[in-house]
Design a protein around this motif. Sequence first.
Motif, PDB file in Angstrom:
ATOM      1  N   GLU A  68       0.827  -1.201   0.000  1.00  0.00           N
ATOM      2  CA  GLU A  68       0.000   0.000   0.000  1.00  0.00           C
ATOM      3  C   GLU A  68       0.869   1.261   0.000  1.00  0.00           C
ATOM      4  O   GLU A  68       0.549   2.246  -0.669  1.00  0.00           O
ATOM      5  CB  GLU A  68      -0.934  -0.013   1.206  1.00  0.00           C
ATOM      6  CG  GLU A  68      -1.981  -1.117   1.148  1.00  0.00           C
ATOM      7  CD  GLU A  68      -2.955  -1.049   2.304  1.00  0.00           C
ATOM      8  OE1 GLU A  68      -3.043   0.021   2.941  1.00  0.00           O
ATOM      9  OE2 GLU A  68      -3.621  -2.057   2.567  1.00  0.00           O
ATOM     10  N   GLU A  69       1.976   1.215   0.758  1.00  0.00           N
ATOM     11  CA  GLU A  69       2.892   2.358   0.754  1.00  0.00           C
ATOM     12  C   GLU A  69       3.529   2.531  -0.627  1.00  0.00           C
ATOM     13  O   GLU A  69       3.721   3.659  -1.092  1.00  0.00           O
ATOM     14  CB  GLU A  69       3.970   2.170   1.815  1.00  0.00           C
ATOM     15  CG  GLU A  69       3.443   2.198   3.249  1.00  0.00           C
ATOM     16  CD  GLU A  69       4.548   1.990   4.263  1.00  0.00           C
ATOM     17  OE1 GLU A  69       5.713   1.814   3.842  1.00  0.00           O
ATOM     18  OE2 GLU A  69       4.264   2.006   5.471  1.00  0.00           O
ATOM     19  N   GLN A  70       3.863   1.414  -1.268  1.00  0.00           N
ATOM     20  CA  GLN A  70       4.405   1.485  -2.626  1.00  0.00           C
ATOM     21  C   GLN A  70       3.394   2.119  -3.575  1.00  0.00           C
ATOM     22  O   GLN A  70       3.748   2.935  -4.434  1.00  0.00           O
ATOM     23  CB  GLN A  70       4.774   0.086  -3.115  1.00  0.00           C
ATOM     24  CG  GLN A  70       5.946  -0.545  -2.385  1.00  0.00           C
ATOM     25  CD  GLN A  70       6.297  -1.897  -2.966  1.00  0.00           C
ATOM     26  OE1 GLN A  70       6.033  -2.186  -4.124  1.00  0.00           O
ATOM     27  NE2 GLN A  70       6.889  -2.751  -2.145  1.00  0.00           N
ATOM     28  N   GLY A  71       2.118   1.726  -3.421  1.00  0.00           N
ATOM     29  CA  GLY A  71       1.084   2.298  -4.280  1.00  0.00           C
ATOM     30  C   GLY A  71       0.941   3.794  -4.091  1.00  0.00           C
ATOM     31  O   GLY A  71       0.816   4.550  -5.061  1.00  0.00           O
ATOM     32  N   ALA A 113      -4.164   4.716  -2.535  1.00  0.00           N
ATOM     33  CA  ALA A 113      -3.402   3.474  -2.381  1.00  0.00           C
ATOM     34  C   ALA A 113      -3.850   2.425  -3.388  1.00  0.00           C
ATOM     35  O   ALA A 113      -3.017   1.755  -4.021  1.00  0.00           O
ATOM     36  CB  ALA A 113      -3.553   2.943  -0.959  1.00  0.00           C
ATOM     37  N   SER A 114      -5.150   2.263  -3.560  1.00  0.00           N
ATOM     38  CA  SER A 114      -5.653   1.253  -4.502  1.00  0.00           C
ATOM     39  C   SER A 114      -5.282   1.598  -5.932  1.00  0.00           C
ATOM     40  O   SER A 114      -4.945   0.707  -6.731  1.00  0.00           O
ATOM     41  CB  SER A 114      -7.176   1.117  -4.367  1.00  0.00           C
ATOM     42  OG  SER A 114      -7.822   2.338  -4.682  1.00  0.00           O
ATOM     43  N   LEU A 115      -5.320   2.876  -6.278  1.00  0.00           N
ATOM     44  CA  LEU A 115      -4.971   3.285  -7.637  1.00  0.00           C
ATOM     45  C   LEU A 115      -3.498   3.038  -7.928  1.00  0.00           C
ATOM     46  O   LEU A 115      -3.139   2.503  -8.989  1.00  0.00           O
ATOM     47  CB  LEU A 115      -5.313   4.767  -7.822  1.00  0.00           C
ATOM     48  CG  LEU A 115      -5.193   5.354  -9.221  1.00  0.00           C
ATOM     49  CD1 LEU A 115      -6.016   4.564 -10.211  1.00  0.00           C
ATOM     50  CD2 LEU A 115      -5.636   6.822  -9.218  1.00  0.00           C
ATOM     51  N   ARG A 132      -5.482  -7.251  -4.332  1.00  0.00           N
ATOM     52  CA  ARG A 132      -5.416  -6.415  -3.143  1.00  0.00           C
ATOM     53  C   ARG A 132      -5.894  -4.998  -3.449  1.00  0.00           C
ATOM     54  O   ARG A 132      -6.601  -4.376  -2.644  1.00  0.00           O
ATOM     55  CB  ARG A 132      -3.987  -6.384  -2.611  1.00  0.00           C
ATOM     56  CG  ARG A 132      -3.831  -5.656  -1.286  1.00  0.00           C
ATOM     57  CD  ARG A 132      -2.516  -6.003  -0.636  1.00  0.00           C
ATOM     58  NE  ARG A 132      -2.337  -5.291   0.625  1.00  0.00           N
ATOM     59  CZ  ARG A 132      -1.332  -5.507   1.462  1.00  0.00           C
ATOM     60  NH1 ARG A 132      -0.422  -6.423   1.171  1.00  0.00           N
ATOM     61  NH2 ARG A 132      -1.228  -4.821   2.584  1.00  0.00           N
ATOM     62  N   ALA A 133      -5.523  -4.484  -4.638  1.00  0.00           N
ATOM     63  CA  ALA A 133      -5.980  -3.160  -5.045  1.00  0.00           C
ATOM     64  C   ALA A 133      -7.492  -3.143  -5.233  1.00  0.00           C
ATOM     65  O   ALA A 133      -8.173  -2.194  -4.826  1.00  0.00           O
ATOM     66  CB  ALA A 133      -5.284  -2.736  -6.340  1.00  0.00           C
TER      67      ALA A 133
END
Length: 486
Positions: A68-71, A113-115, A132-133
């Motif tokens: 999520e942090e990467q996203g 985060a999802s995007l 997960r997204a």
Amino acid sequence: MKAARICPGYRDELTLLFRDQSEQVKKKRSVPQTAPKTTTPRRASPALTPTPPEEIIHILPPLAQDPEEQGVCYFYNSYVTQNSITFPDGYFNYLPEIMLDKPIDSPLPLLIASLGMAFIANQHDDQALLCRAMSKYALTLKLMKVMLRDPVAQLSDEALICVHLMGIYEASTCQNNSIMAWTNHVEGAAALIKLRGSEQLDRSMGRRLFTQLRAQILITCIAKRIRVPEEILKWNRHVGDSESGLMLHVATLSDISCRFANMRAERDSIGKFLISAESLVACLALDAELDAFAAKFQIHYPFCVVYPEEESDLLLRGSYYLYPNSWVGVVWNSYRSIRLLTNEMIYDQAGFRMQQVLAQSELGPGVNTYYLGLRRTAKDRIIGLADDVCATVPFFFGYHMFGKAWKVRQPPTSGNANLLLWPLFTSGDSSHITSETRAWIIRTLEAICSMSGHRQALMLAHVLRDRDGSSAQEKYIQEVDQFTTM
């Protein structure tokens, strides 16, 4: 001194430096170990027993970042952060200020985060990350339903931004009914703009959100061949009166684009408009406005034509265009797209009028020659405009010619690639370009998907590839209508 010892002085500072002893460790490990001596080793305290370097490597956990942090980082790098070379400011550069007081479980942080995770998953074909997204996005949808039921929350800037981002998410994933979902989100954003009223234009943030979503609404109206909502037309002129610099030119071009969208929608919906001589006159007048716009814009925001010595797959005609920044390139491509579509209408209407002239024998052949000249001019202009759009690809991909070698000026991001989709699709959809040009555009759209994780680019490439002489935009509309009626 009391211990009767000689002071050696200050320590050598070089002994305090860190040293890479990887090779020494490798040599120690490669030496065969002898059998230990039978003498009993002296027992040492566990707290003081040193750990061999080779064991430390196995003890330390891997430095992995949460997906999520990467996203979030990916999204900020693509759409938020500023870069003086490509973007004078990020497309969503206002998000950090809005996010300051937002809890992590509110719709906006979850959506970002999802995007970002969806883009990364598409780039690397990581189905687990994509799931997960999608799970995070499903949670966002639930929270958005609650927000949009609240009469106060639905008018907030956060609600409008979320609907905008949800449209980008649907376009980037393009799964099953994502085409319909993207269209629905754009129409939902238009409905929210109406609810917010003209008061939103009194605030700088309100004007910024309006101008961003105005472009998406225009694309949808032009693609679906429907009229632009009256509120958008009226408020667009109101915003244009207070703009300056680049945004003043953007407002002017948006007004022309709105009138083009309404003109084509009227032509398609009212049969008598097809046989009306005023239709061709209106198209020619609009084309003259666009020509005047380009002449004025070129004075204030010119671009350079670069002729590199080395060939590249990035080049269609041996040259490319270099802009002061991406926003200037976006305005130029928007102008080219609208003028290309306008000249498609001129070509069709001139042909229809020529058939009428042939049916009326009392009219002289000179009138027929006039319409033939209009068609020839419109066709040449369409081909030239499509080539101009293709010549912008190297710049938006972040490439530039240094000497005789291609180098990446800035790694391309999803934000850069997204700005090329509709200009390329509009150019590739023309029946007047060569098959070579269309094949190049299809390959470029596929490269955009691979580079940025934007699946809509791949979908548009498939639509152009399946084109059988009819308009690819019409097929795109049919897909939207098909999902709408399901």
